[in-house]
Design a protein around this motif. Structure first.
Motif, mmCIF file in Angstrom:
data_model
loop_
_atom_site.group_PDB
_atom_site.id
_atom_site.type_symbol
_atom_site.label_atom_id
_atom_site.label_comp_id
_atom_site.label_asym_id
_atom_site.label_seq_id
_atom_site.Cartn_x
_atom_site.Cartn_y
_atom_site.Cartn_z
ATOM 1 N N ASN A 85 0.764 -1.201 0.207
ATOM 2 C CA ASN A 85 0.174 0.402 0.312
ATOM 3 C C ASN A 85 1.148 1.736 0.155
ATOM 4 O O ASN A 85 1.185 1.426 0.913
ATOM 5 N N TYR A 111 -5.965 6.993 4.992
ATOM 6 C CA TYR A 111 -6.618 6.225 5.144
ATOM 7 C C TYR A 111 -6.946 5.222 5.313
ATOM 8 O O TYR A 111 -6.356 3.539 4.519
ATOM 9 N N TYR A 114 -5.184 2.588 2.359
ATOM 10 C CA TYR A 114 -4.595 1.195 2.935
ATOM 11 C C TYR A 114 -5.557 0.506 3.661
ATOM 12 O O TYR A 114 -5.145 -0.577 3.731
ATOM 13 N N THR A 118 -5.179 -3.317 2.855
ATOM 14 C CA THR A 118 -5.640 -3.784 3.863
ATOM 15 C C THR A 118 -6.543 -5.610 3.789
ATOM 16 O O THR A 118 -6.415 -7.057 4.066
ATOM 17 N N GLN A 135 2.679 -2.212 4.138
ATOM 18 C CA GLN A 135 2.155 -0.728 3.910
ATOM 19 C C GLN A 135 3.521 0.491 4.571
ATOM 20 O O GLN A 135 4.321 0.743 4.753
ATOM 21 N N GLY A 137 4.304 3.887 5.349
ATOM 22 C CA GLY A 137 4.745 4.781 6.063
ATOM 23 C C GLY A 137 5.117 6.039 6.274
ATOM 24 O O GLY A 137 5.730 6.251 5.082
ATOM 25 N N LYS A 155 -1.471 9.423 8.485
ATOM 26 C CA LYS A 155 -0.890 8.418 8.662
ATOM 27 C C LYS A 155 -0.512 8.090 10.138
ATOM 28 O O LYS A 155 -0.476 7.013 10.378
ATOM 29 N N THR A 158 -2.929 5.275 10.157
ATOM 30 C CA THR A 158 -2.598 3.702 9.559
ATOM 31 C C THR A 158 -1.719 3.022 10.380
ATOM 32 O O THR A 158 -2.230 1.750 10.392
ATOM 33 N N THR A 162 -2.507 -0.818 11.689
ATOM 34 C CA THR A 162 -1.573 -1.478 11.836
ATOM 35 C C THR A 162 -1.613 -2.217 12.195
ATOM 36 O O THR A 162 -1.742 -4.447 12.524
ATOM 37 N N ILE A 178 1.831 -8.393 8.144
ATOM 38 C CA ILE A 178 1.597 -7.033 8.380
ATOM 39 C C ILE A 178 3.211 -6.181 8.544
ATOM 40 O O ILE A 178 3.334 -6.461 9.728
ATOM 41 N N MET A 180 5.173 -2.497 8.259
ATOM 42 C CA MET A 180 5.410 -0.741 8.086
ATOM 43 C C MET A 180 6.898 -0.660 7.608
ATOM 44 O O MET A 180 7.341 -1.243 8.165
ATOM 45 N N GLN A 229 8.737 -3.253 12.334
ATOM 46 C CA GLN A 229 8.518 -1.661 11.686
ATOM 47 C C GLN A 229 9.796 -1.980 11.080
ATOM 48 O O GLN A 229 10.751 -1.465 11.173
#
Length: 337
Positions: A85, A111, A114, A118, A135, A137, A155, A158, A162, A178, A180, A229
């Protein structure tokens, strides 16, 4: 086995550079965006690299359209392995100068786009118990700046969404992952086509990185999606660590510097075309590619990207970068007294 990837916002910027990298790996890449010229250019890039491309005109704010794009991608290429995304839009203006309709539109794309991506990805991945969602970010997802309230709010949302989904997947014992990738300022075309009410041409806050740096971070995260992340760019580490330790100081610093640092010296008349409601790359010959107007000021490499991919060394490196940043900010504050 050939990897099947879906990328939203694939017509330009980080999405475009990411599509190019996946194409060079020989992947099947479904490209989602609104602009026809940008999509066609992205498809050419993927195929030039050795991959297969499928361009699907899609507004990510429209969930049925995103769901249909996922179906089309699987009909063409088989099960989706990776969903990225990226798609967003924004408004550069003080909050008091943004209309309710504009704020809503930014939120729906940046937003809910995403969320929709997802949802569509998980509908395909959860029954098979495999797949990765990345994602894209921003440092602004944890540290907001002036003149970008709609984007920063989306953001931040998100991030929260997430984290919740990640916990649910862990509860299920799912093998779907998942993650970021938090980005720095990147040299993308957005600064030429985002709606702006600033008196001067908008710019990314230096230091600026080339979209290929961001794309390398995205592809690595897709290959290693078990981490919560990743950070790309020294400035991302600086920003997120400063937010953690000296947020009130950062508020004052950005209140003083955040307006000027987001504008070049070029005065504009406010009549530039923008992509909030319609794409600016829908006509032949309007493909903007991955890069924006700041090639001469952008970094092609990021030491922090290496640290992010090597968490033991990265913890020490990021801490050193962060401490240096905090000392620098304190020195700047003293000079400003």
């Amino acid at each position: 086995m050939t990897q099947t990837v879906v990328i939203t916002g694939a017509s330009a910027g980080i999405g475009r550079a990411t599509a190019q990298l996946f194409g060079q790996r020989g992947a099947n890449v479904a490209l989602l965006a609104r602009g026809a010229a940008g999509l066609e250019g992205a498809a050419r890039d993927v195929e030039a690299g050795g991959g297969k491309a499928l361009a699907i005109p899609t507004d990510v704010a429209d969930y049925p359209a995103v769901e249909a794009a996922a179906d089309e991608a699987e009909a063409a290429f088989g099960p989706i392995d990776t969903w990225v995304n990226v798609a967003f839009t924004s408004v550069f203006a003080p909050f008091s100068e943004i209309t309710a309709e504009e704020f809503k539109r930014v939120t729906e794309v940046t937003y809910l786009g995403y969320v929709h991506g997802t949802m569509a990805a998980l509908a395909k991945m959860r029954p098979r118990d495999r797949g990765a969602i990345v994602q894209v970010g921003s440092a602004l997802s944890q540290r907001s700046i002036p003149l970008q309230s709609a984007y920063c709010g989306a953001k931040h949302a998100t991030n929260g969404f997430t984290e919740s989904v990640r916990c649910e997947l862990l509860h299920e014992g799912s093998n779907v992952r998942i993650t970021m990738v938090q980005m720095p300022a990147v040299n993308t075309p957005q600064f030429s086509w985002v709606l702006s009410r600033l008196p001067r041409h908008p710019q990314p806050v230096p230091p600026i990185y080339q979209p290929e740096v961001a794309a390398r971070g995205v592809v690595y995260a897709a290959d290693h999606p078990g981490r919560k992340q990743y950070w790309v760019g020294d400035s991302t580490a600086v920003t997120l660590l400063a937010q953690k330790f000296v947020a009130p100081l950062l508020d004052r610093y950005l209140g003083r510097t955040g307006y000027d640092s987001q504008q070049t010296d070029e005065h504009v008349n406010g009549q530039q075309p923008h992509n909030l409601w319609q794409p600016v790359d829908e006509q032949p010959g309007t493909d903007h590619g991955a890069h924006g107007d700041f090639d001469d000021r952008s970094h092609a490499h990021s030491p922090e990207l290496w640290f992010s991919h090597h968490p033991v060394a990265g913890g020490t490196g990021a801490l050193g970068v962060g401490l240096g940043a905090l000392l620098g900010m304190r020195f700047a504050r003293r000079r400003g007294r």
